[in-house]
Scaffold this motif. Structure first.
Motif, PDB file in Angstrom:
ATOM      1  N   SER A   1       0.741  -1.370   0.113  1.00  0.00           N
ATOM      2  CA  SER A   1       0.659  -0.361  -0.244  1.00  0.00           C
ATOM      3  C   SER A   1       0.625   1.079  -0.008  1.00  0.00           C
ATOM      4  O   SER A   1       0.393   1.967   0.152  1.00  0.00           O
ATOM      5  N   MET A   2       2.267   1.401   0.201  1.00  0.00           N
ATOM      6  CA  MET A   2       3.522   2.101   0.163  1.00  0.00           C
ATOM      7  C   MET A   2       3.065   2.891  -0.956  1.00  0.00           C
ATOM      8  O   MET A   2       3.275   1.769  -1.843  1.00  0.00           O
ATOM      9  N   VAL A   3       3.238   3.958  -1.234  1.00  0.00           N
ATOM     10  CA  VAL A   3       3.242   5.346  -2.873  1.00  0.00           C
ATOM     11  C   VAL A   3       4.678   4.935  -2.550  1.00  0.00           C
ATOM     12  O   VAL A   3       5.491   4.766  -3.911  1.00  0.00           O
ATOM     13  N   GLU A   4       5.427   4.532  -2.061  1.00  0.00           N
ATOM     14  CA  GLU A   4       6.816   4.660  -2.070  1.00  0.00           C
ATOM     15  C   GLU A   4       8.019   3.346  -2.408  1.00  0.00           C
ATOM     16  O   GLU A   4       6.682   2.219  -2.461  1.00  0.00           O
ATOM     17  N   GLY A   5       8.705   3.415  -3.313  1.00  0.00           N
ATOM     18  CA  GLY A   5       9.420   2.652  -4.028  1.00  0.00           C
ATOM     19  C   GLY A   5       9.651   1.562  -2.878  1.00  0.00           C
ATOM     20  O   GLY A   5      10.820   2.341  -2.217  1.00  0.00           O
ATOM     21  N   VAL A   6       9.601   0.543  -2.865  1.00  0.00           N
ATOM     22  CA  VAL A   6      10.914  -0.539  -1.808  1.00  0.00           C
ATOM     23  C   VAL A   6      10.874  -1.390  -2.413  1.00  0.00           C
ATOM     24  O   VAL A   6      10.647  -2.439  -2.831  1.00  0.00           O
ATOM     25  N   ALA A   7      12.490  -1.361  -2.104  1.00  0.00           N
ATOM     26  CA  ALA A   7      13.504  -3.206  -2.900  1.00  0.00           C
ATOM     27  C   ALA A   7      14.449  -3.483  -2.063  1.00  0.00           C
ATOM     28  O   ALA A   7      15.043  -2.826  -1.070  1.00  0.00           O
ATOM     29  N   VAL A   8      15.428  -4.437  -1.781  1.00  0.00           N
ATOM     30  CA  VAL A   8      16.181  -5.068  -1.300  1.00  0.00           C
ATOM     31  C   VAL A   8      16.816  -6.067  -2.004  1.00  0.00           C
ATOM     32  O   VAL A   8      16.435  -6.631  -3.213  1.00  0.00           O
ATOM     33  N   VAL A   9      17.739  -5.681  -1.632  1.00  0.00           N
ATOM     34  CA  VAL A   9      19.237  -5.916  -2.798  1.00  0.00           C
ATOM     35  C   VAL A   9      19.928  -6.399  -1.857  1.00  0.00           C
ATOM     36  O   VAL A   9      21.194  -6.447  -0.967  1.00  0.00           O
ATOM     37  N   ASN A  10      20.582  -7.514  -2.406  1.00  0.00           N
ATOM     38  CA  ASN A  10      21.213  -8.885  -2.395  1.00  0.00           C
ATOM     39  C   ASN A  10      23.004  -8.723  -2.199  1.00  0.00           C
ATOM     40  O   ASN A  10      23.096  -7.520  -3.195  1.00  0.00           O
ATOM     41  N   GLY A  11      23.794  -8.982  -1.651  1.00  0.00           N
ATOM     42  CA  GLY A  11      25.475  -8.641  -1.859  1.00  0.00           C
ATOM     43  C   GLY A  11      25.749  -8.506  -3.683  1.00  0.00           C
ATOM     44  O   GLY A  11      26.954  -8.227  -4.025  1.00  0.00           O
TER      45      GLY A  11
ATOM     46  N   LEU B   1       9.298   2.286 -11.624  1.00  0.00           N
ATOM     47  CA  LEU B   1      10.590   2.736 -12.689  1.00  0.00           C
ATOM     48  C   LEU B   1       9.814   2.836 -13.954  1.00  0.00           C
ATOM     49  O   LEU B   1      10.397   1.637 -15.447  1.00  0.00           O
ATOM     50  N   GLY B   2       8.505   1.862 -14.708  1.00  0.00           N
ATOM     51  CA  GLY B   2       7.930   1.791 -15.509  1.00  0.00           C
ATOM     52  C   GLY B   2       7.414   0.319 -15.647  1.00  0.00           C
ATOM     53  O   GLY B   2       7.629   0.642 -17.032  1.00  0.00           O
ATOM     54  N   LEU B   3       7.806  -0.173 -14.803  1.00  0.00           N
ATOM     55  CA  LEU B   3       7.944  -2.081 -15.152  1.00  0.00           C
ATOM     56  C   LEU B   3       6.203  -2.589 -14.852  1.00  0.00           C
ATOM     57  O   LEU B   3       5.320  -1.465 -13.954  1.00  0.00           O
ATOM     58  N   ASP B   4       5.785  -3.270 -15.573  1.00  0.00           N
ATOM     59  CA  ASP B   4       4.297  -3.699 -15.580  1.00  0.00           C
ATOM     60  C   ASP B   4       4.125  -4.671 -14.390  1.00  0.00           C
ATOM     61  O   ASP B   4       3.244  -3.838 -13.762  1.00  0.00           O
ATOM     62  N   VAL B   5       5.189  -5.161 -13.837  1.00  0.00           N
ATOM     63  CA  VAL B   5       4.279  -6.806 -12.594  1.00  0.00           C
ATOM     64  C   VAL B   5       5.714  -5.735 -11.525  1.00  0.00           C
ATOM     65  O   VAL B   5       7.052  -5.584 -12.610  1.00  0.00           O
TER      66      VAL B   5
ATOM     67  N   GLU C   1      24.178  -8.416  -5.894  1.00  0.00           N
ATOM     68  CA  GLU C   1      23.331  -6.713  -6.666  1.00  0.00           C
ATOM     69  C   GLU C   1      21.704  -7.641  -7.078  1.00  0.00           C
ATOM     70  O   GLU C   1      21.717  -7.299  -8.164  1.00  0.00           O
ATOM     71  N   ARG C   2      21.772  -8.293  -6.514  1.00  0.00           N
ATOM     72  CA  ARG C   2      20.090  -8.884  -6.991  1.00  0.00           C
ATOM     73  C   ARG C   2      19.281  -9.079  -5.781  1.00  0.00           C
ATOM     74  O   ARG C   2      19.351  -8.762  -5.267  1.00  0.00           O
ATOM     75  N   LEU C   3      17.974  -8.949  -6.727  1.00  0.00           N
ATOM     76  CA  LEU C   3      16.325  -8.292  -5.803  1.00  0.00           C
ATOM     77  C   LEU C   3      16.438  -9.337  -5.307  1.00  0.00           C
ATOM     78  O   LEU C   3      16.308 -10.339  -6.016  1.00  0.00           O
ATOM     79  N   ALA C   4      16.365  -8.613  -3.889  1.00  0.00           N
ATOM     80  CA  ALA C   4      15.280 -10.071  -3.162  1.00  0.00           C
ATOM     81  C   ALA C   4      13.464  -9.256  -3.113  1.00  0.00           C
ATOM     82  O   ALA C   4      13.162 -10.360  -3.007  1.00  0.00           O
ATOM     83  N   PHE C   5      13.392  -7.966  -3.308  1.00  0.00           N
ATOM     84  CA  PHE C   5      11.879  -7.858  -3.172  1.00  0.00           C
ATOM     85  C   PHE C   5      12.041  -6.302  -3.356  1.00  0.00           C
ATOM     86  O   PHE C   5      12.614  -5.508  -3.568  1.00  0.00           O
ATOM     87  N   ALA C   6      10.921  -6.340  -4.212  1.00  0.00           N
ATOM     88  CA  ALA C   6      10.139  -5.160  -4.889  1.00  0.00           C
ATOM     89  C   ALA C   6       8.910  -5.192  -4.799  1.00  0.00           C
ATOM     90  O   ALA C   6       7.942  -6.120  -5.030  1.00  0.00           O
ATOM     91  N   ASN C   7       8.327  -4.348  -4.577  1.00  0.00           N
ATOM     92  CA  ASN C   7       6.785  -4.064  -4.023  1.00  0.00           C
ATOM     93  C   ASN C   7       6.050  -3.056  -5.446  1.00  0.00           C
ATOM     94  O   ASN C   7       7.455  -2.738  -6.456  1.00  0.00           O
ATOM     95  N   PRO C   8       5.299  -2.925  -5.560  1.00  0.00           N
ATOM     96  CA  PRO C   8       4.400  -2.794  -6.466  1.00  0.00           C
ATOM     97  C   PRO C   8       4.958  -0.996  -6.536  1.00  0.00           C
ATOM     98  O   PRO C   8       4.705  -0.568  -7.997  1.00  0.00           O
ATOM     99  N   GLY C   9       5.236  -0.581  -5.682  1.00  0.00           N
ATOM    100  CA  GLY C   9       5.284   0.865  -5.261  1.00  0.00           C
ATOM    101  C   GLY C   9       6.843   1.294  -6.472  1.00  0.00           C
ATOM    102  O   GLY C   9       7.231   2.031  -7.610  1.00  0.00           O
ATOM    103  N   PHE C  10       7.732  -0.156  -6.481  1.00  0.00           N
ATOM    104  CA  PHE C  10       9.233   0.272  -6.649  1.00  0.00           C
ATOM    105  C   PHE C  10       8.936  -0.177  -8.762  1.00  0.00           C
ATOM    106  O   PHE C  10       9.688   0.392  -9.375  1.00  0.00           O
ATOM    107  N   ALA C  11       8.480  -1.280  -8.955  1.00  0.00           N
ATOM    108  CA  ALA C  11       7.944  -1.534 -10.631  1.00  0.00           C
ATOM    109  C   ALA C  11       6.784  -0.493 -11.009  1.00  0.00           C
ATOM    110  O   ALA C  11       8.064   0.265 -12.096  1.00  0.00           O
TER     111      ALA C  11
END
Length: 618
Positions: free
Chosen positions: A261-271, A286-290, A273-283
């Motif tokens: 529900s957050m408008v802010e984009g939140v993502a977690v990156v591991n050591g 960045l202009g991603l469909d999903v 440099e790969r995404l471990a989590f990304a919420n819909p706001g982050f997508a």
């Protein structure tokens, strides 16, 4: 799975049973055969002792006279009366006499194992098939001496039939007994295999249910063995797992609901440099469909070098990095990025939080542009007024030829300042939600014809063809007639202003669904594609110099956009450079309940009374 396990267990048990029975049969038969052979050899030894009692007749080697050969053959015949085959061989293996075969047809026996052993140790034994009589025989040989200490080998032999017959009967009985044992033990083994298979299948089915989220306990089977103990342990494990999963699920759902529900984009990156989590706001940012799937490379998802560099700095050891990124090209969005380090045990990573500051930057830009544009717009008329006033004061008042012209110029610029001030006041009222609207049912024909008559004279002066194309029986629209007329008149004035002499302007209206679309189409100079998204901004001009020469303030389209949207409509443009422009705006078809609701909301926001009227008016 169940059938495969059952047959594997059954085959293993049956194979073990067959192996055991086969080994027993083999060892028993071998032991019995050895026992029979030992008894036969003992019998041959006893016969040998009897034969030794009767001394060999004196004879030459080989016998030289028929009498010596007859005496030796008689001795062999007497010895064979015991039932054994008797053979006399010389030390070099030549057969002197045999109780069953002519000696002339017999080959040399020097290589026979029993002969070799008898010459070396005094006696020997062997078991094999006889070449001369074609039968399996047991051989026993011992060494004797003729007069003159001449060594000879006396060999006794018994047929194997005396052993094979009882051994065959024993083998048949043993196989029958083994078959019965196999059938009984196999049936018991299959029953036990099925029982254990069913119990293991129960445990497997329980494990499958647990894996699918069904944590109902497994009922005990009352056997009290290891499998029941295993089932009890699995029940306890499933109960603890159920509690843990429920807790984690609640926490996950809560976290997912918060992050989703957050408008802010939140993502977690591991050591790595790969995404471990990304919420819909982050997508969305960045202009991603999903949202990107877990494990996606950061470089494949994020194209902003500032954000990637900030993440790398945090992964390199910095606790917190802040940056600002921009997305999009035609319509840019600005985000404040905060990247913080996060550690969980030996695992390190970074948390990215993107705050949308587009409106803040837009407001800052609008404020700067507004101040610059207002200053610029006021400077020109004020400079003109000041200059001509000073000229008049300096003596131009006494010049009857120029003073009237100078005063007209001062008046024109004063009127321009008044128009600019009035437009700014309108925008101020709109921004403060203090715009007063009187929502009434407006007749489209009267509205369009009124604006058409007003603009026709000016279009004629510029040698433009202004035509009216309005469908008959158009429904009434809900709006403020004066404000709608103001918008339509503004669009007509712009079309006349930016259309060259000899051009055409068409004013039309048509009903579509639950709204009426008004269109002002011209064959003017057109608007570049890059400028079209901004023409409804305040003070924005495609051709600034020409607009000022025509006396425009740069606020007309911005005011029109506010007025149309305040009445529940929309405004847009279609244009091509050199081919003209088509400005459209819509107004909703009049509905008494909807008009009352809009009037009430407008009144509450403005603090004034906006009176919807049931009587038609233009």
């Amino acid at each position: 799975m169940r059938r495969k396990f059952f047959w594997r267990l059954a085959f293993a048990f049956l194979a073990l049973l067959v192996s055991a029975l086969g080994a027993v049969d083999f060892l028993a038969e071998r032991a019995l055969r050895t026992s029979y052979e030992n008894d036969a050899f003992r019998e041959l030894q006893a016969l040998g002792r009897l034969v030794r009692i009767q001394s060999l007749p004196p004879t030459s080697i080989p016998p030289k006279t028929p009498e010596e050969s007859a005496a030796l053959n008689n001795w062999v015949a007497n010895a064979a009366a015991s039932g054994a085959r008797v053979t006399v061989n010389t030390a070099d293996g030549k057969v002197l006499a045999d109780s069953q075969t002519e000696t002339d047809t017999m080959e040399n026996h020097a290589a026979r194992p029993e002969i070799v052993s008898a010459l070396r140790t005094g006696e020997g034994r062997a078991t094999r098939t006889s070449v001369s009589v074609k039968r399996a025989l047991l051989y026993y040989a011992f060494r004797e001496y003729l007069p003159g200490d001449v060594p000879v080998i006396v060999r006794l032999a018994l047929p194997m039939e005396g052993i094979d017959e009882p051994l065959g009967k024993f083998r048949v009985n043993l196989w029958i007994g083994s078959l019965l044992i196999f059938l009984i033990a196999g049936a018991v083994g299959l029953l036990m295999s099925r029982t254990y298979t069913d119990r293991v299948e129960r445990l497997r089915e329980f494990s499958r249910r647990v894996a699918e989220g069904d944590f109902r306990p497994l009922p005990p089977d009352g056997t009290g063995d290891t499998l029941e103990a295993l089932g009890y342990s699995l029940n306890q494990t499933a109960a603890r797992l159920d509690r843990t999963i429920r807790t984690l699920t609640e926490e996950r759902n809560l976290s997912a609901a918060i992050l989703g529900s957050m408008v802010e984009g939140v993502a977690v990156v591991n050591g790595a440099e790969r995404l471990a989590f990304a919420n819909p706001g982050f997508a969305s940012i960045l202009g991603l469909d999903v949202p990107p799937v877990a494990g996606s490379s950061l470089l494949e998802v994020v194209r902003q070098t500032e954000l990637i560099e900030a993440v790398r700095r945090v992964l390199a050891g910095e606790p917190r990095v802040e940056a600002e990124i921009a997305t999009g090209t035609l319509r840019q969005h600005f985000f404040a990025a905060t990247v913080a380090s996060v550690r969980a045990g030996e695992t390190s990573g970074a948390v990215i939080v993107l705050h949308d500051i587009t409106e803040l930057r837009k407001l800052e830009r609008v404020r700067r542009d507004f101040i610059a544009n207002v200053s610029h717009e006021f400077r020109t008329p004020l400079t003109a007024i000041q200059g001509f006033a000073e000229t008049l004061i300096a003596g131009a008042l006494d010049d009857p030829q120029n003073r009237v012209r100078f005063l007209n110029i001062i008046l024109e610029h004063a009127r321009r300042l008044a128009r600019l001030t009035e437009d700014l006041l309108k925008l101020s009222q709109m921004d403060a939600d203090r715009l007063e609207l009187e929502i009434r049912p407006v007749k489209v024909g009267q509205l369009v014809e009124s604006c058409y008559e007003t603009a026709r004279h000016r279009a004629g002066e510029k040698e433009l063809a202004l035509t009216l194309d309005v469908s008959e029986n158009l429904p009434e629209v809900a709006g403020d007639a004066r404000r709608l007329q103001e918008v339509l008149q503004n669009l007509l004035d712009n079309a006349i202003q930016y259309t060259l002499p000899g051009g055409k302007i068409v004013l039309s209206a048509e009903a579509r669904d639950e709204e009426v679309i008004f269109t002002v189409a011209d064959t003017g100079i057109g608007i570049p594609t890059a400028d079209q998204p901004r023409i409804f901004e305040r003070f924005y001009r495609v051709d600034a110099a020409r607009s000022r020469e025509a006396g425009g303030t740069g606020l007309g389209l911005a005011i029109a956009k506010h007025l149309i949207e305040a009445q529940g409509g929309r405004i847009w443009v279609e244009s091509e450079v050199g081919a003209g422009s088509r400005f459209h705006f819509s107004a909703p078809v009049f509905d008494a309940e909807r008009a009352a609701g809009r009037s009430s909301s407008t009144s509450a926001a403005s603090g004034r009374v906006a009176r919807p009227a049931a009587s038609p008016g233009a």
